[in-house]
Scaffold this motif. Structure first.
Motif, PDB file in Angstrom:
ATOM      1  N   ARG A   1     -53.424   2.460 -33.240  1.00 32.09           N
ATOM      2  CA  ARG A   1     -52.041   1.953 -33.951  1.00 32.09           C
ATOM      3  C   ARG A   1     -51.953   0.629 -33.812  1.00 32.09           C
ATOM      4  N   VAL A   2     -52.318  -0.397 -32.612  1.00 24.02           N
ATOM      5  CA  VAL A   2     -52.564  -1.502 -32.540  1.00 24.02           C
ATOM      6  C   VAL A   2     -53.568  -2.329 -33.123  1.00 24.02           C
ATOM      7  N   GLY A   3     -54.577  -1.559 -33.315  1.00 23.85           N
ATOM      8  CA  GLY A   3     -55.802  -2.289 -33.944  1.00 23.85           C
ATOM      9  C   GLY A   3     -56.773  -2.788 -32.973  1.00 23.85           C
TER      10      GLY A   3
ATOM     11  N   GLN B   1     -54.915   9.727 -26.010  1.00 24.10           N
ATOM     12  CA  GLN B   1     -53.524   9.058 -25.905  1.00 24.10           C
ATOM     13  C   GLN B   1     -53.695   7.464 -26.260  1.00 24.10           C
ATOM     14  N   LEU B   2     -54.708   6.829 -25.205  1.00 19.09           N
ATOM     15  CA  LEU B   2     -54.836   5.636 -25.200  1.00 19.09           C
ATOM     16  C   LEU B   2     -55.714   5.167 -26.445  1.00 19.09           C
ATOM     17  N   GLN B   3     -56.573   6.171 -27.060  1.00 19.96           N
ATOM     18  CA  GLN B   3     -57.128   5.922 -28.204  1.00 19.96           C
ATOM     19  C   GLN B   3     -56.118   5.802 -29.638  1.00 19.96           C
ATOM     20  N   MET B   4     -55.203   6.585 -29.668  1.00 20.74           N
ATOM     21  CA  MET B   4     -54.138   6.724 -30.360  1.00 20.74           C
ATOM     22  C   MET B   4     -53.299   5.465 -30.451  1.00 20.74           C
ATOM     23  N   TRP B   5     -53.086   4.942 -29.315  1.00 26.26           N
ATOM     24  CA  TRP B   5     -52.488   3.696 -29.271  1.00 26.26           C
ATOM     25  C   TRP B   5     -53.353   2.402 -29.754  1.00 26.26           C
TER      26      TRP B   5
ATOM     27  N   LYS C   1     -50.701 -10.549 -31.244  1.00 22.69           N
ATOM     28  CA  LYS C   1     -49.784 -11.550 -31.937  1.00 22.69           C
ATOM     29  C   LYS C   1     -50.102 -12.777 -31.460  1.00 22.69           C
ATOM     30  N   LYS C   2     -50.485 -13.057 -30.230  1.00 21.05           N
ATOM     31  CA  LYS C   2     -50.887 -14.499 -29.723  1.00 21.05           C
ATOM     32  C   LYS C   2     -52.135 -14.931 -30.458  1.00 21.05           C
ATOM     33  N   GLY C   3     -52.963 -14.006 -31.139  1.00 21.19           N
ATOM     34  CA  GLY C   3     -54.164 -14.583 -31.954  1.00 21.19           C
ATOM     35  C   GLY C   3     -55.357 -14.279 -30.724  1.00 21.19           C
ATOM     36  N   ARG C   4     -55.207 -13.533 -29.683  1.00 24.86           N
ATOM     37  CA  ARG C   4     -56.235 -13.118 -28.945  1.00 24.86           C
ATOM     38  C   ARG C   4     -56.854 -11.911 -29.154  1.00 24.86           C
ATOM     39  N   SER C   5     -58.240 -11.959 -28.849  1.00 28.18           N
ATOM     40  CA  SER C   5     -59.070 -10.603 -29.133  1.00 28.18           C
ATOM     41  C   SER C   5     -58.874  -9.522 -27.763  1.00 28.18           C
ATOM     42  N   VAL C   6     -58.634  -8.447 -28.043  1.00 30.97           N
ATOM     43  CA  VAL C   6     -58.229  -7.597 -27.063  1.00 30.97           C
ATOM     44  C   VAL C   6     -58.973  -6.092 -27.117  1.00 30.97           C
ATOM     45  N   MET C   7     -59.462  -5.818 -25.997  1.00 31.66           N
ATOM     46  CA  MET C   7     -60.119  -4.388 -25.735  1.00 31.66           C
ATOM     47  C   MET C   7     -59.266  -3.640 -24.760  1.00 31.66           C
ATOM     48  N   LEU C   8     -59.523  -2.420 -24.791  1.00 27.34           N
ATOM     49  CA  LEU C   8     -58.879  -1.388 -23.836  1.00 27.34           C
ATOM     50  C   LEU C   8     -59.962  -0.534 -23.185  1.00 27.34           C
TER      51      LEU C   8
ATOM     52  N   ALA D   1     -50.324  -0.506 -24.529  1.00 22.22           N
ATOM     53  CA  ALA D   1     -50.484  -0.592 -25.882  1.00 22.22           C
ATOM     54  C   ALA D   1     -49.452  -1.881 -26.202  1.00 22.22           C
ATOM     55  N   LYS D   2     -48.097  -2.065 -25.639  1.00 21.27           N
ATOM     56  CA  LYS D   2     -47.248  -3.090 -25.787  1.00 21.27           C
ATOM     57  C   LYS D   2     -47.960  -4.343 -25.453  1.00 21.27           C
ATOM     58  N   LEU D   3     -48.719  -4.472 -24.440  1.00 19.66           N
ATOM     59  CA  LEU D   3     -49.421  -5.622 -23.858  1.00 19.66           C
ATOM     60  C   LEU D   3     -50.507  -6.135 -24.909  1.00 19.66           C
ATOM     61  N   ALA D   4     -51.213  -5.002 -25.495  1.00 16.83           N
ATOM     62  CA  ALA D   4     -52.253  -5.298 -26.263  1.00 16.83           C
ATOM     63  C   ALA D   4     -51.412  -5.990 -27.512  1.00 16.83           C
ATOM     64  N   ASN D   5     -50.441  -5.301 -28.164  1.00 14.31           N
ATOM     65  CA  ASN D   5     -49.743  -5.865 -29.175  1.00 14.31           C
ATOM     66  C   ASN D   5     -49.275  -7.335 -29.080  1.00 14.31           C
ATOM     67  N   ILE D   6     -48.797  -7.634 -27.714  1.00 14.46           N
ATOM     68  CA  ILE D   6     -48.393  -9.047 -27.606  1.00 14.46           C
ATOM     69  C   ILE D   6     -49.660 -10.208 -27.454  1.00 14.46           C
TER      70      ILE D   6
END
Length: 242
Positions: free
Chosen positions: A93-95, A86-90, A66-73, A58-63
């Protein structure tokens, strides 16, 4: 230490300064301490349960967001009850979107689907959770091996980072984790978690020295912003802080 004895360093501050310099030289891997900035990027998160792997994702996704990169988990820990939730919850939260299957399904299938979705949606960063424990060690390592093969086969043009998440308080167990996981896949970096308490992460010196694994990030707390890029000089100085 030989350097200290040869130069007759006896003052406490001078000795600590010399030790700090020695440790910094061991753990400083130059550019390897930094994450690749080549995209698309696939990050395979590896480590035992309880080490802080999910929160680190979650913290990496947030980083990256914030850099303007598109992220998927990718929720490829399908063996631990409620891991995907649990991962879905995070993710919520991160979006960021989370690709997941049902509990007990093939984790490699999750990775496959996530890669296809990431490619079709031009996702910059795909972060993959993995199981930290199965019925036995052999099963766990076999699953990680399969995932790694699928990533290489399905997305060879993507840059790879395989991050081993290590609890800084676990001591010698961290060394055995580094050895076992490095036998399965090329570990490109370490994330040291739970560095917010009294743990100084001294065991990381052994890991970086014996296994030549660079430290990429330090987890300092539970907040989304509590993951900081590794700085060899600051880390070495912190080991001797009161």
């Amino acid at each position: 230490d030989k350097a200290i004895n040869e130069r007759y360093i006896i003052q406490k501050d001078a000795v600590l300064k010399e030790f700090t310099s020695i440790i910094e030289n061991i753990i400083d891997k130059g550019d390897r301490n930094k994450m690749s900035e080549n995209y698309p990027l696939i990050i395979l998160m590896i480590g035992i349960n309880g080490g802080g792997k999910t929160t680190t994702i979650a913290k990496l996704a947030n980083i990256y967001k914030k850099k303007g990169r598109s992220v998927m988990l990718a929720a490829a820990d399908t063996f631990r009850a409620a891991a995907a939730e649990q991962l879905q919850m995070w993710g919520d939260r991160v979006g960021v979107r989370v690709i997941k299957h049902g509990e007990g399904t093939d984790p490699t299938a999750v990775i496959y689907d996530a890669i296809q979705s990431a490619k079709s949606n031009d996702i910059d960063v795909l972060i993959c959770d993995t199981a930290g424990r199965l019925q036995n060690k052999t099963n766990l390592m076999n699953e990680l091996e399969k995932m790694s093969r699928v990533i290489s086969r399905e997305y060879p043009e993507a840059t790879r980072e395989n991050l081993l998440v290590v609890d800084a308080t676990t001591g010698k167990n961290a060394i055995s984790q580094a050895e076992e996981f490095s036998n399965i896949t090329d570990i490109t970096g370490i994330v040291l978690t739970k560095m917010d308490g009294t743990a100084r992460g001294g065991i990381s010196i052994t890991i970086t020295d014996e296994y030549d694994m660079p430290i990429k990030f330090i987890g300092m707390g539970e907040g989304l912003d509590d993951l900081i890029p590794f700085n060899a000089h600051e880390f070495a100085e912190g080991i001797f802080d009161a």
